[in-house]
Design a protein around this motif. Structure first.
Motif, short mmCIF file in Angstrom:
data_model
loop_
_atom_site.label_atom_id
_atom_site.label_comp_id
_atom_site.label_asym_id
_atom_site.label_seq_id
_atom_site.Cartn_x
_atom_site.Cartn_y
_atom_site.Cartn_z
N VAL A 122 -2.11 -6.39 -5.77
CA VAL A 122 -1.82 -5.70 -4.52
C VAL A 122 -2.76 -6.15 -3.40
O VAL A 122 -2.32 -6.42 -2.27
N THR A 125 -2.16 -10.03 -2.26
CA THR A 125 -0.92 -10.24 -1.50
C THR A 125 -1.00 -9.56 -0.14
O THR A 125 -0.71 -10.17 0.89
N ALA A 126 -1.44 -8.30 -0.11
CA ALA A 126 -1.52 -7.59 1.16
C ALA A 126 -2.58 -8.24 2.06
O ALA A 126 -2.37 -8.39 3.27
N ALA A 129 -1.03 -11.19 3.70
CA ALA A 129 -0.11 -10.82 4.78
C ALA A 129 -0.88 -10.39 6.04
O ALA A 129 -0.49 -10.73 7.15
N LEU A 133 -0.70 -14.29 7.84
CA LEU A 133 0.68 -14.37 8.32
C LEU A 133 0.80 -13.61 9.63
O LEU A 133 0.08 -12.65 9.86
N TRP A 135 3.18 -11.33 11.94
CA TRP A 135 4.39 -10.51 11.92
C TRP A 135 4.21 -9.33 12.87
O TRP A 135 3.08 -8.87 13.07
N PHE A 145 -3.94 1.28 7.35
CA PHE A 145 -4.58 1.00 6.07
C PHE A 145 -6.05 1.43 6.09
O PHE A 145 -6.53 2.11 5.20
N MET A 160 -2.29 15.03 -5.67
CA MET A 160 -1.94 13.92 -6.56
C MET A 160 -1.49 14.46 -7.91
O MET A 160 -0.58 13.91 -8.54
N PHE A 182 -4.29 1.77 -5.42
CA PHE A 182 -3.75 1.27 -4.15
C PHE A 182 -4.67 1.56 -2.98
O PHE A 182 -4.23 1.72 -1.86
N GLN B 21 8.62 -13.10 4.88
CA GLN B 21 7.68 -13.35 3.79
C GLN B 21 6.52 -12.35 3.81
O GLN B 21 6.10 -11.86 2.77
N ALA B 22 6.05 -12.06 5.00
CA ALA B 22 4.96 -11.09 5.12
C ALA B 22 5.38 -9.75 4.55
O ALA B 22 4.62 -9.09 3.84
N PHE B 25 5.05 -9.80 0.93
CA PHE B 25 3.66 -9.74 0.48
C PHE B 25 3.07 -8.35 0.63
O PHE B 25 2.23 -7.93 -0.16
N ILE B 26 3.49 -7.66 1.67
CA ILE B 26 2.84 -6.39 1.99
C ILE B 26 3.49 -5.21 1.27
O ILE B 26 2.88 -4.16 1.10
N PRO B 28 4.28 -4.25 -1.89
CA PRO B 28 3.66 -3.47 -2.97
C PRO B 28 2.56 -2.55 -2.45
O PRO B 28 2.50 -1.38 -2.81
N ALA B 29 1.72 -3.09 -1.57
CA ALA B 29 0.62 -2.28 -1.03
C ALA B 29 1.16 -1.11 -0.22
O ALA B 29 0.68 0.02 -0.35
N LEU B 30 2.17 -1.39 0.61
CA LEU B 30 2.72 -0.32 1.45
C LEU B 30 3.34 0.78 0.59
O LEU B 30 3.12 1.96 0.84
N GLY B 32 2.70 1.53 -2.55
CA GLY B 32 1.67 2.26 -3.26
C GLY B 32 0.91 3.20 -2.36
O GLY B 32 0.65 4.36 -2.71
N LEU B 33 0.60 2.72 -1.17
CA LEU B 33 -0.15 3.55 -0.23
C LEU B 33 0.69 4.77 0.18
O LEU B 33 0.16 5.87 0.31
N VAL B 35 3.15 6.24 -1.56
CA VAL B 35 3.34 7.20 -2.65
C VAL B 35 2.02 7.86 -3.05
O VAL B 35 1.97 9.07 -3.29
N PHE B 36 0.94 7.07 -3.09
CA PHE B 36 -0.29 7.61 -3.67
C PHE B 36 -1.36 7.98 -2.64
O PHE B 36 -2.43 8.42 -3.02
N THR B 37 -1.10 7.76 -1.37
CA THR B 37 -2.06 8.26 -0.38
C THR B 37 -1.39 9.09 0.70
O THR B 37 -1.76 10.24 0.93
N ILE B 38 -0.36 8.51 1.35
CA ILE B 38 0.26 9.24 2.46
C ILE B 38 0.91 10.54 1.96
O ILE B 38 0.66 11.62 2.51
N VAL B 39 1.72 10.44 0.89
CA VAL B 39 2.38 11.64 0.37
C VAL B 39 1.35 12.70 -0.04
O VAL B 39 1.44 13.84 0.38
#
Lengths: 311, 304
Positions: A122, A125-126, A129, A133, A135, A145, A160, A182, B21-22, B25-26, B28-30, B32-33, B35-39
């Motif tokens: 995670v 890759t993030a 990006a 990259l 965007w 983040f 949680m 995460f 493409q970005a 890449f982003i 999985p992190a988004l 996860g964040l 589900v496990f932080t914002i929520v």
């Protein structure tokens, strides 16, 4: 190296070069005047102070180690003795017979390894990006983040747990692995590192027709090995040692308890088996200690670059 | 003209491809964040406004939980006080010991790498193991009292059962366990000090304590600032040490805020109140950190 070449190319300058080399060596010792009586005394005193501090510091672990080798009846002997009437190495074996201690160790290893893998995938890759990259909305999302980094674990553990109930994940490996895999810290770390790599590399790859995936996997990631290693070690340790979340999400200690949870199991209604508890504590310290010793050379550097962001 | 538009089109296509493409890449992190932080964060805000028992009916309470904490709950103020006392004792001790050791481990110390590893080991070993070792030594029949009684004939107080000593021992254990981290940060910073400045100061006659006070510490101030900020944040979140050493006791003498949250949420099943207390902790951390960043201008020296 420069001294040698200097001596070779400058005729007659050899002696001077050597002298300068000596002086430089001396200067790596702050206020050190080695050779003089004053300097030697200072060095001896400094060593004595460090050794004393180290001895005080090591006492709990040394004492725990020898307690682990005593019969339980001698743990609190008066006057206290470092070594009991016998060295009971069998205590270390008995730890594994007392409860599902091997299971706790396996759970900790499994959860820490899986968690580290998730974090690495995670974060890299993030980080790619964000760092390399272009965007729309990138900077806004990145600030979001970073903002999540400020939320302490305590704020999210209670909800949680509810989320885990929704997923039906209470008392599962998933709930030990995913909820805290995460965090934005790894992403932030990798982004910072990726940004330091020259952009010409991407441009060249693009000109050659490489996709972003290929550029990431074959060019950028191999260059980031050291940062990935540092992140992996810190993540593994964080999972290995985490206590509050497993305490909440693990209900059946026998099946999903991790090592920190299992350590407390030697205190029971019928008193504490201090001998076994100390043996278990020592066992739990071994893997992390090995990691630290193996990586000691990179430790200071790693803290300097990566540690400056939290555990 | 036509070539330019083609190039522009080509460029926008490339940009689109890069964006796609970005997103890949982003994501999985988004995800996860989210589900496990914002929520959980949003849920936590909602929970804090409800009477939310683990089982049974929920009812809207508005700011009732917050009011309850500050006006009615017998354990909340003590928990707040305990967290404050812990932080006030732990942070200075941690920093002083860490800085002294980092300075003492100068390049002329033989085997400094091994010493560093030794001081760092408790940081990485499970905190539960560390706490249990200390708990054993602090028993009335344990190492500390045993040595004191048999060597000096002095009976020590029952550390973990005494209101005042219990907190001091929680702090001592925590300094032992956590100080190595800051020591490494200071060590790393010390190694990066520009040799030219040190040399200049030495030529000007700075030595020993003077050198440390007037040259080394100001140059280390960014590292000291960083360590202070991080250490205060972690010490406001202390949980495992008091929970394992004293269980928060005697009474509630060593129960910090996080243990209050844990107890309310998972022992008394009062999830709403626990969530509200967690937000109080969060606001406290933000306020204190912001204050430190404001104050840093007065004592932190950056290059440039």
């Amino acid at each position: 190296m420069s001294t040698e070449t200097g001596a070779a190319t400058l005729p007659g300058g050899g002696a001077g070069q050597v002298k300068r080399g000596n002086r430089r060596a001396r200067n790596t010792r702050p206020e050190g005047l080695p050779g003089t009586k004053h300097g030697r005394l200072r060095t001896v005193l400094a060593h004595a102070a460090v050794v004393l501090a180290a001895a005080i510091f090591a006492t709990p672990i040394v004492y725990a180690f020898f307690t682990a080798l005593k019969p339980n009846t001698e743990v609190f002997s008066m006057p206290p003795r470092l070594i009991g009437s016998e060295l009971r190495w069998s205590n270390f074996a008995e730890v594994f017979a007392y409860g599902p201690f091997a299971k706790y160790i396996f759970n900790s290893f499994f959860v820490a390894t899986a968690g580290t893998l998730v974090v690495l995938v995670v974060s890299t890759t993030a980080g790619y990006a964000f760092g390399r990259l272009r965007w729309p909305g990138r900077d806004v999302v990145f600030v979001l983040f970073l903002a999540t980094l400020m939320v302490p674990q305590e704020v999210v553990v209670v909800p949680m747990f509810i989320v885990m109930q929704w997923f039906g994940w209470v008392d599962t490996y998933q709930s030990l692995i995913f909820p805290f895999a995460f965090t934005a810290f790894g992403t932030f770390l990798m982004r910072q590192f990726f940004r330091g790599i020259p952009y010409e590399l991407d441009e060249a790859a693009k000109v050659d027709g490489a996709s972003a995936v290929r550029t990431f996997l074959q060019i950028i990631l191999p260059l980031a090995k050291s940062a990935v290693a540092v992140l992996a070690v810190f993540t593994f340790l964080a999972f290995w040692n985490s206590y509050l979340w497993p305490l909440i999400t693990v209900v059946d200690y026998q099946s999903h308890g991790t090592l920190p949870i299992g350590l407390a199991s030697f205190s029971g209604q019928h008193g504490t088996r201090w001998d076994l508890q100390m043996a278990a504590a020592i066992i739990s310290m071994i893997p992390t200690t090995i990691i630290v010793i193996a990586l000691q050379k990179h430790l200071v550097k790693g803290i300097a670059t990566a540690g400056l962001g939290g555990r | 003209m036509p070539t330019l538009t083609r190039r522009q089109r080509r460029r926008s296509e490339l940009a689109k491809a890069e964006t796609r493409q970005a997103l890949g890449f982003i994501s999985p992190a988004l995800a996860g964040l989210a589900v496990f932080t914002i929520v959980p964060v949003v849920l936590s805000i909602v929970m804090s406004l409800y009477n939310w028992p683990a089982f049974g009916e929920r009812s809207f309470a508005g700011f009732g939980n917050y009011v309850d904490l500050f006006t009615r709950h017998p354990d909340f103020w003590p928990a707040l006080r305990n967290s404050a006392v812990f932080t006030l004792l732990f942070v200075p001790m941690n920093l002083i010991v860490a800085l002294s050791l980092a300075l003492a481990l100068s390049p002329r110390i033989r085997g400094r790498g091994a010493f560093r590893v030794l001081f760092f080991i408790p940081v990485v070993t499970p905190i539960v193991a560390n706490a249990l070792v200390w708990k054993m030594m602090l028993q009335p029949q344990g190492l500390f009292n045993g040595v004191s009684t048999s060597v000096f004939g002095v009976e020590l107080p029952n550390f973990l059962a005494d209101r005042h000593w219990a907190m001091i021992m929680v702090v001592m254990m925590s300094v032992w366990q956590g100080m190595g981290y800051n020591m490494l940060i200071f060590s790393a910073a010390l190694e990066q000090l520009p040799a030219s400045v040190m040399e200049a100061a030495r030529i000007d006659g700075a030595q020993g304590a003077r050198m440390i006070r007037s040259v080394v510490i100001p140059m280390l101030s960014p590292a000291i600032f960083f360590a202070t900020v991080m250490t205060i944040i972690t010490s406001l979140q202390v949980f495992a040490q008091p929970q394992l050493l004293t269980g928060g006791g005697p009474g509630n003498a060593t129960m910090p805020l996080v243990q209050f949250i844990y107890n309310q949420g998972f022992q008394f099943q009062n999830l709403g109140l626990a969530a509200a207390a967690a937000w109080v902790l969060f606001v406290l951390i933000i306020l204190i950190t912001a204050m430190q960043f404001k104050a840093q201008k007065r004592w932190v020296h950056y290059e440039h």
